[in-house]
Design a protein around this motif. Structure first.
Motif, PDB file in Angstrom:
ATOM      1  N   ILE A  70       0.845  -1.196   0.000  1.00 20.18           N
ATOM      2  CA  ILE A  70       0.000   0.000   0.000  1.00 20.18           C
ATOM      3  C   ILE A  70       0.881   1.247   0.000  1.00 20.18           C
ATOM      4  O   ILE A  70       2.012   1.221   0.503  1.00 20.18           O
ATOM      5  CB  ILE A  70      -0.925  -0.017   1.243  1.00 20.18           C
ATOM      6  CG1 ILE A  70      -2.042   0.999   1.133  1.00 20.18           C
ATOM      7  CG2 ILE A  70      -0.129   0.147   2.530  1.00 20.18           C
ATOM      8  CD1 ILE A  70      -3.144   0.814   2.171  1.00 20.18           C
ATOM      9  N   TRP A  71       0.384   2.318  -0.596  1.00 23.87           N
ATOM     10  CA  TRP A  71       1.109   3.591  -0.553  1.00 23.87           C
ATOM     11  C   TRP A  71       1.222   4.063   0.893  1.00 23.87           C
ATOM     12  O   TRP A  71       0.267   3.959   1.669  1.00 23.87           O
ATOM     13  CB  TRP A  71       0.379   4.656  -1.375  1.00 23.87           C
ATOM     14  CG  TRP A  71       0.502   4.434  -2.852  1.00 23.87           C
ATOM     15  CD1 TRP A  71      -0.414   3.853  -3.677  1.00 23.87           C
ATOM     16  CD2 TRP A  71       1.630   4.779  -3.663  1.00 23.87           C
ATOM     17  NE1 TRP A  71       0.075   3.818  -4.964  1.00 23.87           N
ATOM     18  CE2 TRP A  71       1.322   4.378  -4.990  1.00 23.87           C
ATOM     19  CE3 TRP A  71       2.854   5.379  -3.413  1.00 23.87           C
ATOM     20  CZ2 TRP A  71       2.200   4.560  -6.050  1.00 23.87           C
ATOM     21  CZ3 TRP A  71       3.740   5.566  -4.467  1.00 23.87           C
ATOM     22  CH2 TRP A  71       3.408   5.169  -5.760  1.00 23.87           C
ATOM     23  N   TRP A  72       2.414   4.562   1.237  1.00 26.22           N
ATOM     24  CA  TRP A  72       2.593   5.114   2.576  1.00 26.22           C
ATOM     25  C   TRP A  72       1.602   6.264   2.764  1.00 26.22           C
ATOM     26  O   TRP A  72       1.603   7.245   2.002  1.00 26.22           O
ATOM     27  CB  TRP A  72       4.013   5.614   2.786  1.00 26.22           C
ATOM     28  CG  TRP A  72       4.166   6.417   4.046  1.00 26.22           C
ATOM     29  CD1 TRP A  72       4.318   7.766   4.151  1.00 26.22           C
ATOM     30  CD2 TRP A  72       4.138   5.921   5.391  1.00 26.22           C
ATOM     31  NE1 TRP A  72       4.402   8.149   5.460  1.00 26.22           N
ATOM     32  CE2 TRP A  72       4.288   7.033   6.253  1.00 26.22           C
ATOM     33  CE3 TRP A  72       4.003   4.647   5.943  1.00 26.22           C
ATOM     34  CZ2 TRP A  72       4.310   6.902   7.637  1.00 26.22           C
ATOM     35  CZ3 TRP A  72       4.024   4.527   7.332  1.00 26.22           C
ATOM     36  CH2 TRP A  72       4.179   5.645   8.162  1.00 26.22           C
ATOM     37  N   PRO A  73       0.725   6.182   3.773  1.00 25.32           N
ATOM     38  CA  PRO A  73      -0.254   7.250   3.992  1.00 25.32           C
ATOM     39  C   PRO A  73       0.407   8.450   4.658  1.00 25.32           C
ATOM     40  O   PRO A  73       1.095   8.311   5.669  1.00 25.32           O
ATOM     41  CB  PRO A  73      -1.294   6.593   4.900  1.00 25.32           C
ATOM     42  CG  PRO A  73      -0.568   5.490   5.598  1.00 25.32           C
ATOM     43  CD  PRO A  73       0.538   5.038   4.683  1.00 25.32           C
ATOM     44  N   THR A  74       0.183   9.609   4.099  1.00 21.78           N
ATOM     45  CA  THR A  74       0.846  10.800   4.627  1.00 21.78           C
ATOM     46  C   THR A  74       0.078  11.442   5.782  1.00 21.78           C
ATOM     47  O   THR A  74       0.652  12.223   6.541  1.00 21.78           O
ATOM     48  CB  THR A  74       1.036  11.842   3.510  1.00 21.78           C
ATOM     49  OG1 THR A  74      -0.238  12.140   2.923  1.00 21.78           O
ATOM     50  CG2 THR A  74       1.967  11.300   2.430  1.00 21.78           C
ATOM     51  N   TYR A 128       9.465  -4.465   3.026  1.00 20.51           N
ATOM     52  CA  TYR A 128      10.251  -3.805   1.985  1.00 20.51           C
ATOM     53  C   TYR A 128       9.595  -2.469   1.687  1.00 20.51           C
ATOM     54  O   TYR A 128       8.458  -2.201   2.115  1.00 20.51           O
ATOM     55  CB  TYR A 128      10.295  -4.644   0.697  1.00 20.51           C
ATOM     56  CG  TYR A 128       8.913  -4.891   0.139  1.00 20.51           C
ATOM     57  CD1 TYR A 128       8.301  -3.970  -0.709  1.00 20.51           C
ATOM     58  CD2 TYR A 128       8.182  -6.015   0.510  1.00 20.51           C
ATOM     59  CE1 TYR A 128       7.004  -4.165  -1.164  1.00 20.51           C
ATOM     60  CE2 TYR A 128       6.886  -6.220   0.050  1.00 20.51           C
ATOM     61  CZ  TYR A 128       6.307  -5.287  -0.788  1.00 20.51           C
ATOM     62  OH  TYR A 128       5.017  -5.481  -1.228  1.00 20.51           O
ATOM     63  N   ILE A 129      10.290  -1.647   0.921  1.00 18.72           N
ATOM     64  CA  ILE A 129       9.684  -0.448   0.339  1.00 18.72           C
ATOM     65  C   ILE A 129       9.910  -0.500  -1.162  1.00 18.72           C
ATOM     66  O   ILE A 129      11.036  -0.679  -1.629  1.00 18.72           O
ATOM     67  CB  ILE A 129      10.253   0.842   0.938  1.00 18.72           C
ATOM     68  CG1 ILE A 129       9.921   0.915   2.437  1.00 18.72           C
ATOM     69  CG2 ILE A 129       9.696   2.068   0.207  1.00 18.72           C
ATOM     70  CD1 ILE A 129      10.423   2.150   3.129  1.00 18.72           C
ATOM     71  N   ASN A 130       8.831  -0.363  -1.902  1.00 17.16           N
ATOM     72  CA  ASN A 130       8.879  -0.400  -3.357  1.00 17.16           C
ATOM     73  C   ASN A 130       8.820   1.028  -3.886  1.00 17.16           C
ATOM     74  O   ASN A 130       7.894   1.773  -3.576  1.00 17.16           O
ATOM     75  CB  ASN A 130       7.705  -1.221  -3.899  1.00 17.16           C
ATOM     76  CG  ASN A 130       7.664  -1.218  -5.414  1.00 17.16           C
ATOM     77  OD1 ASN A 130       8.692  -1.261  -6.067  1.00 17.16           O
ATOM     78  ND2 ASN A 130       6.468  -1.151  -5.975  1.00 17.16           N
TER      79      ASN A 130
END
Length: 307
Positions: A70-74, A128-130
């Motif tokens: 999922i996109w990192w939520p800001t 991980y971070i993609n």
């Protein structure tokens, strides 16, 4: 009655073809010198899911996934909801990070702010971070700044950070990725090779040497199947796509074999997308297949093949 019989016969034939396809591509792989530390983690995408994060995680857990990407939520509120759901359903997570501006300095600042926040969160360590890194028109030196930043982050945290082979991003084409990997030893990839099939309008038969150089640098896989004219076949279970399916599984097989021999963790995201990635009928825009069902099918095939 004739129409009903025709529909029943057609449905039975389609089901038989799909079961045959799944059997063909779910054959367990026999790996020599397998290291017992190997782990397979298969994650679900929230791309195309319109419900709450809690409903999404509940559905993911029910299907048997290990986690989500999922996109990192800001926003703090969104972060709280995400981590609450992950804990509630005992799911792991991989984060996406990117910038979107056309100006390099603004883009780089957005990217680094997002990935720095994702990797430094103290609530749940990501698998991980993609990275959707840069833009395809950035220079090599500008692109290198992204990789240097993520390499330093990996070295300080131990978290895998991978740059995706994605259209419009730094690694949009095979020869471009090759230039980066030949000049930057620490570069690691998320392999979404469906994009390259689309970019090069082939199943990469003419670029086998480049693909062979990339595969050992892969830490994460996006398991979507592309073809010569698009990044996503309408349904991987359909027999007309057998050549594309075989090509993608052959690439993934090689990655799995290396990870098994190294005793490393292989993370795979099932990433068949919604319309307009998923083709639709004209005028009605009804999708030609069920996105969620396809991703679950891929998850089960991958788990049986590589577990």
């Amino acid at each position: 009655m004739k129409r009903r019989k025709f529909i029943q016969t057609t449905t039975s034939a389609t089901t038989a073809l799909r079961l045959s396809a799944m059997k063909a591509f779910a054959t367990p792989q026999s790996i020599n010198n397998m290291n017992n530390n190997f782990q397979l983690k298969i994650l679900a995408t929230n791309w195309g899911f319109n419900g709450t994060i809690d409903a999404y995680c509940a559905k993911v857990k029910k299907e048997g996934y290990d986690g989500i990407e999922i996109w990192w939520p800001t926003e703090k509120k969104d972060q709280d909801e995400l981590f609450t759901a992950l804990k509630k359903y005992n799911l792991e997570v991989g984060f996406l990070a990117a910038g979107h501006e056309s100006d390099f300095k603004q883009h780089f600042q957005s990217f680094t702010s997002m990935i720095d926040a994702a990797i430094s969160n103290t609530i749940q360590k990501p698998l991980y971070i993609n990275c959707h890194s840069g833009r395809d028109y950035f220079s090599f030196e500008q692109g290198k700044a992204f990789i240097d930043h993520t390499t330093a982050l990996h070295q300080s945290t131990g978290i895998k950070i991978c740059h995706e082979t994605h259209r419009s991003r730094l690694m949009y084409a095979a020869p471009v990725a090759r230039h980066y990997l030949e000049n930057i030893p620490g570069l690691r990839f998320t392999l979404d090779i469906s994009h390259w099939c689309n970019v090069h309008e082939t199943l990469l038969e003419d670029q086998q040497d480049t693909v062979a150089l990339v595969l050992p640098r892969v830490d994460h896989v996006h398991a979507r199947i592309g073809h010569q004219e698009g990044p996503q076949v309408n349904d991987p279970r359909a027999p007309e796509w057998s050549d594309a399916v075989k090509a993608h599984f052959a690439w993934w097989d090689k990655i799995a074999e290396m990870k098994k021999q190294q005793g490393d963790t292989l993370t795979i995201l099932t990433e068949f997308g919604p319309p307009n990635y998923l083709p639709t009928l004209p005028y009605t825009q009804q999708p030609l297949a069920d996105q969620w069902a396809i991703n679950v099918y891929m998850m089960k095939a991958l788990r049986e093949r590589y577990s």
